[in-house]
Write a protein that holds these residues in place. Structure first.
Motif, PDB file in Angstrom:
ATOM      1  N   ASN A  62      11.230   0.268  -3.274  1.00 53.46           N
ATOM      2  CA  ASN A  62      10.129   1.241  -3.308  1.00 53.46           C
ATOM      3  C   ASN A  62       8.972   0.852  -2.401  1.00 53.46           C
ATOM      4  O   ASN A  62       8.340   1.713  -1.771  1.00 53.46           O
ATOM      5  CB  ASN A  62       9.615   1.406  -4.747  1.00 53.46           C
ATOM      6  N   GLU A  63       8.661  -0.442  -2.333  1.00 52.51           N
ATOM      7  CA  GLU A  63       7.467  -0.894  -1.613  1.00 52.51           C
ATOM      8  C   GLU A  63       7.761  -1.283  -0.162  1.00 52.51           C
ATOM      9  O   GLU A  63       6.958  -1.027   0.730  1.00 52.51           O
ATOM     10  CB  GLU A  63       6.858  -2.098  -2.345  1.00 52.51           C
ATOM     11  N   PHE A  64       8.924  -1.953   0.076  1.00 56.28           N
ATOM     12  CA  PHE A  64       9.176  -2.486   1.410  1.00 56.28           C
ATOM     13  C   PHE A  64      10.545  -2.083   1.974  1.00 56.28           C
ATOM     14  O   PHE A  64      10.734  -2.136   3.179  1.00 56.28           O
ATOM     15  CB  PHE A  64       9.147  -4.028   1.388  1.00 56.28           C
ATOM     16  N   GLU A 459      -0.905  -0.774  10.575  1.00 54.11           N
ATOM     17  CA  GLU A 459      -0.101  -0.740   9.346  1.00 54.11           C
ATOM     18  C   GLU A 459       1.354  -1.091   9.629  1.00 54.11           C
ATOM     19  O   GLU A 459       2.065  -1.614   8.771  1.00 54.11           O
ATOM     20  CB  GLU A 459      -0.206   0.644   8.707  1.00 54.11           C
ATOM     21  N   GLY A 463       2.415  -3.636   7.035  1.00 49.48           N
ATOM     22  CA  GLY A 463       3.329  -3.029   6.071  1.00 49.48           C
ATOM     23  C   GLY A 463       4.607  -3.816   5.863  1.00 49.48           C
ATOM     24  O   GLY A 463       5.321  -3.611   4.879  1.00 49.48           O
ATOM     25  N   HIS A 466       2.745  -6.586   3.310  1.00 49.49           N
ATOM     26  CA  HIS A 466       1.857  -6.117   2.243  1.00 49.49           C
ATOM     27  C   HIS A 466       2.111  -4.642   1.983  1.00 49.49           C
ATOM     28  O   HIS A 466       2.260  -3.847   2.915  1.00 49.49           O
ATOM     29  CB  HIS A 466       0.385  -6.317   2.642  1.00 49.49           C
ATOM     30  N   SER A 467       2.161  -4.303   0.679  1.00 51.13           N
ATOM     31  CA  SER A 467       2.208  -2.893   0.296  1.00 51.13           C
ATOM     32  C   SER A 467       0.948  -2.603  -0.513  1.00 51.13           C
ATOM     33  O   SER A 467       0.028  -3.417  -0.563  1.00 51.13           O
ATOM     34  CB  SER A 467       3.463  -2.610  -0.523  1.00 51.13           C
ATOM     35  N   GLU A 468       0.924  -1.474  -1.178  1.00 48.50           N
ATOM     36  CA  GLU A 468      -0.271  -1.107  -1.942  1.00 48.50           C
ATOM     37  C   GLU A 468      -0.517  -2.063  -3.101  1.00 48.50           C
ATOM     38  O   GLU A 468      -1.665  -2.343  -3.453  1.00 48.50           O
ATOM     39  CB  GLU A 468      -0.125   0.326  -2.456  1.00 48.50           C
ATOM     40  N   TRP A 470       1.805  -5.075  -3.747  1.00 49.06           N
ATOM     41  CA  TRP A 470       2.537  -6.334  -3.681  1.00 49.06           C
ATOM     42  C   TRP A 470       2.407  -6.993  -2.316  1.00 49.06           C
ATOM     43  O   TRP A 470       2.268  -6.317  -1.288  1.00 49.06           O
ATOM     44  CB  TRP A 470       4.029  -6.123  -3.980  1.00 49.06           C
ATOM     45  N   ARG A 472       4.532  -9.800   0.139  1.00 48.18           N
ATOM     46  CA  ARG A 472       5.881 -10.333   0.308  1.00 48.18           C
ATOM     47  C   ARG A 472       5.818 -11.582   1.184  1.00 48.18           C
ATOM     48  O   ARG A 472       5.254 -11.545   2.284  1.00 48.18           O
ATOM     49  CB  ARG A 472       6.791  -9.279   0.937  1.00 48.18           C
TER      50      ARG A 472
END
Length: 765
Positions: A62-64, A459, A463, A466-468, A470, A472
């Motif tokens: 979902n995030e990356f 971004e 991106g 980093h996500s909104e 989390w 990594r």
């Protein structure tokens, strides 16, 4: 046509042409659906949703997105040549980033200012090493396309390996190898059946029926959407091997009835009724054994359990519904292709031989069984995705070994931590990177230049890490994906992460953490699955023979065979996949219990007419041919997987199944008769023979009911017959007319020739 009051057997025989058409449609639909069935090669997808790795993978997706991983080694290149190729790899669509020494070292500076000792993880002795991180997962078509482009870029100048490369090559490799196994299995099974039957066409009939069942099973897998690579690879060959008995039982029962002078349709009705109990019992035990896998918490168990059980159920239906139609259709062909028997018609001497060895075999098994039971859980097991990788001798494996020899092992892990401050993240990354077994620990906080806010960077760069919610951190560890060291390193890394984020949820993602989760889940599955499969098979046997004690006797040789088979990897010092360890217990039990059931039934039949010794000898004499045929077929397809597949998980499973079939076969023939004699007074019922004779008398007294034709239908049939007769009469008349014309045409030249000769004769005179 009225069929009211007709039994199921009557309908099967009277409606056989309709059944043939239905199966033809099913085969066509299955062939259409077959290419639409997805195949999954990632074991982590079968982790339960409650496992940490499954939760982490969901967050990653979902995030990356969860990236695929690759490794590249270039040989005989300068730093600048390696940099050029590295940049071209980074530009390949589907590649996220390429980890190399140019991220920390200015390779364009003078070589005097480059400390080669600091970059020896990436470049030494004219060879360069790079880690490739893809935008999408290993199994993504986009990743597969990127891998192919990287292979073309590298060419002969280096090697490409890693999980993404293995996944890219795995599908075509497995499909090609399993196809070769199936071809070889069909050829060898045909030869086995030719030797053990008395018609050249009977093996064709058997293989055709089961081939139809296999096609329908493979096409109907579309209901699952996607199946595992294990189910896809072994499903067809196991269905072929485990289902052959059903068609043999039915054809032999039909042949016996015909030999008694019964008309073909009535003989088939008698055969269906007499063979149904043995066929259904045999199929039910196999289905129960496979369905026990569905009780595993690890998702590949239900995947394989449902696919294999569905295959056996479809084989049963095909044999009971379609095979009667094909036997009746081709009975003349079977009769015309008869040949002499290639095996002795009387195996009495073999039965006597097994009787003589009963006590030594019993003593040997009693001595071995307890050590084997203990040893079966002591082997060196593998649990995760590395068992799916290619085996020694394949290009990917060889490339991996060369890279490990030159630059050491590479094991990529990803840490997910809450996004609540770059200071904590940077301090943690630095501590992780200081660990002696960590190549690098790269997070955005660690690579962000001092004094530059994160918002200043595009971004597209931030991106990746980093996500909104989390952050990594990418870690590269010097270890295999699955080993004692890897598990220890992962635990130490988790401890450091939890120390920096003590009250918050964090995750460690990768092959090693996923394998640890698989191990924690699959080990408890073993005891539960074995117990359920054992109880399920025992229940089927108890219901079939209406005896609560008989299942214990029938299961003794099979369970002993399972213990011996699963202990051998420990005795040999072999590393084996724990998943195969669980699967083979269910498959061996479900597939070979038929041997025990068959021999036990023949013992009970013989016991009604003779003493225990004679019954034991006769049971082996009568059963040996069928047991040897079935056992050889199962061994053939299983060892075909072992010798002809390069994927370790499939190859090891084939070896376990093939060896298990051999051990089960031997123990049923040499141990079970002794067990039957020992427990004789508890399993032999005085009225057994009487009940069986009464059953056969009822079957043969039940006459086949032909369909009752209505008056309108009778008129329709008469009209159809008259039309056919008129058509044949017209064809005969047209043929006779054509023959007359040809005769006249041939006669005219002869008359003209005779006239010319006569005129020539007159002129001479």
């Amino acid at each position: 046509m009225k069929l009211k009051g007709h039994s199921a057997v009557d309908l099967i025989i009277n409606k056989r042409k309709v059944i043939e058409k239905i199966f033809t449609v099913l085969v066509i639909l299955s062939l259409i659906c077959l290419p639409m069935v997805g195949v999954n090669y990632d074991l982590t997808k079968y982790l339960p949703d409650s496992s940490p790795s499954a939760q982490a993978l969901d967050i990653m997706e979902n995030e990356f997105t969860y990236p695929g991983m690759g490794r590249v080694m270039l040989e005989d290149v300068t730093l600048y040549e390696a940099k050029s190729i590295k940049d071209r790899i980074a530009d390949v669509p589907g590649v996220d980033m390429v980890m190399w020494c140019d991220t920390t070292t200015n390779i364009y500076g003078s070589s005097e200012f480059i400390d080669y000792a600091n970059i020896e993880d990436y470049y030494k002795d004219g060879s360069a090493y790079m880690d490739v991180i893809f935008l999408e997962k290993d199994s993504s078509p986009r990743t597969h396309k990127a891998v192919r482009e990287i292979e073309q870029l590298v060419g002969d100048r280096g090697l490409v390996a890693g999980s993404a490369v293995s996944d890219t090559n795995l599908g075509p490799t497995i499909n090609a190898e399993v196809a070769r196994v199936m071809v070889l299995a069909v050829i060898i099974i045909f030869l086995i059946l030719t030797i053990t039957t008395t018609s050249w066409f009977e093996p064709v009939l058997f293989l055709s029926v089961l081939g139809i069942a296999i096609i329908i099973n493979m096409g109907s897998n579309i209901i699952f959407g996607e199946i595992s690579f294990l189910s896809n690879a072994v499903g067809a060959v196991l269905q072929l091997a485990c289902s052959m008995d059903y068609s043999i039982f039915l054809l032999h029962a039909f042949s016996e009835e015909k030999a008694n002078g019964v008309q073909p349709e009535q003989a088939m009705a008698n055969a269906l009724r007499s063979a149904f109990s043995s066929i259904s019992a045999s199929g039910a035990t196999t289905i129960v054994g496979f369905l026990a896998l569905a009780l595993m918490e690890f998702g590949i168990g239900p995947d394989m359990g449902f696919v294999l059980a569905k295959g056996i159920a479809l084989s049963l239906l095909t044999v009971l519904l379609l095979m009667p139609a094909l036997i009746l259709r081709f009975q003349d062909v079977v009769a015309k292709t008869r040949h002499r028997s290639f095996i002795p018609t009387n195996l009495r001497s073999f039965g006597e031989f097994t009787y003589k060895l009963r006590k030594p075999v019993l003593i040997a098994v009693m001595i071995l069984i307890i050590p084997c039971y203990v040893a079966q859980g002591m082997a060196d097991f593998t649990y995760g995705n590395e068992a799916v990788a290619n085996s020694p001798g394949t290009p990917v494996y060889d490339a991996e070994q060369q890279m490990n020899a030159k630059f050491g092992q590479s094991n990529m892990m990803l840490a997910l931590v809450p996004l609540n401050g770059n200071v904590t993240e940077k301090a943690m990354s630095e501590e992780l990177e200081s660990l002696p077994y960590v190549r690098y620990a790269m997070g955005l906080a660690g690579v962000l230049p001092d004094g530059i806010p994160e918002d200043f960077l595009p971004e597209s760069i931030t991106g990746m890490l980093h996500s909104e919610h989390w952050a990594r951190i990418i870690l590269n560890v010097r270890s295999a994906g699955e080993s004692a060291d890897a598990f220890r390193y992962a635990d130490e890394i988790r401890a450091i992460i939890n120390r920096y984020y003590p009250d918050e949820q964090t995750y460690l993602v990768g092959v090693t953490p996923s394998t640890q989760d698989i191990k924690d889940i699959i080990v408890p599955d073993n005891a539960r699955v074995n117990l359920i499969s054992l109880l399920g098979v025992a229940l089927v046997v108890a219901l079939t023979y209406k005896s609560a004690f008989l299942p214990l006797v029938v299961l003794i040789p099979i369970e002993c065979a399972v213990f011996i088979n699963t202990a051998l990897p420990y005795i040999y010092g072999q590393r084996t996949m724990f998943l195969g360890f669980i699967i083979v217990s269910c498959i061996q039990l479900g597939a070979t219990i038929d041997y025990s059931i068959l021999l036990t039934g023949n013992y009970l039949d013989a016991r009604s007419q003779g003493d225990k010794k004679e019954s034991a000898i006769r049971a082996v004499t009568v059963s040996a041919e069928s047991i040897l045929t079935s056992g050889l077929i199962l061994m053939t397809v299983a060892y075909g997987l072992f010798f002809m597949t390069s994927v370790e998980a499939i190859s090891a499973l084939g070896q376990l199944i093939g060896r298990g079939a051999l051990i089960s076969l031997l123990l049923v023939l040499f141990l079970l008769p002794c067990c039957l004699m020992i427990f004789d007074k508890w399993i032999v019922k005085p009225d057994y023979a009487q009940k069986k004779h009464a059953k056969m008398n009822r079957i043969r007294a039940t006459k086949l009911k032909l369909p009752t034709l209505s008056e309108l239908h009778q008129q329709r049939l008469l009209l159809h017959e008259q039309i056919q007769a008129n058509r044949r009469a017209r064809h005969r008349a047209q043929l006779e007319h054509l023959q007359k014309l040809l005769h006249r045409k041939n006669a005219a030249p002869d008359a003209d020739t005779a006239k010319e000769e006569e005129e020539h004769h007159d002129e001479n005179n």
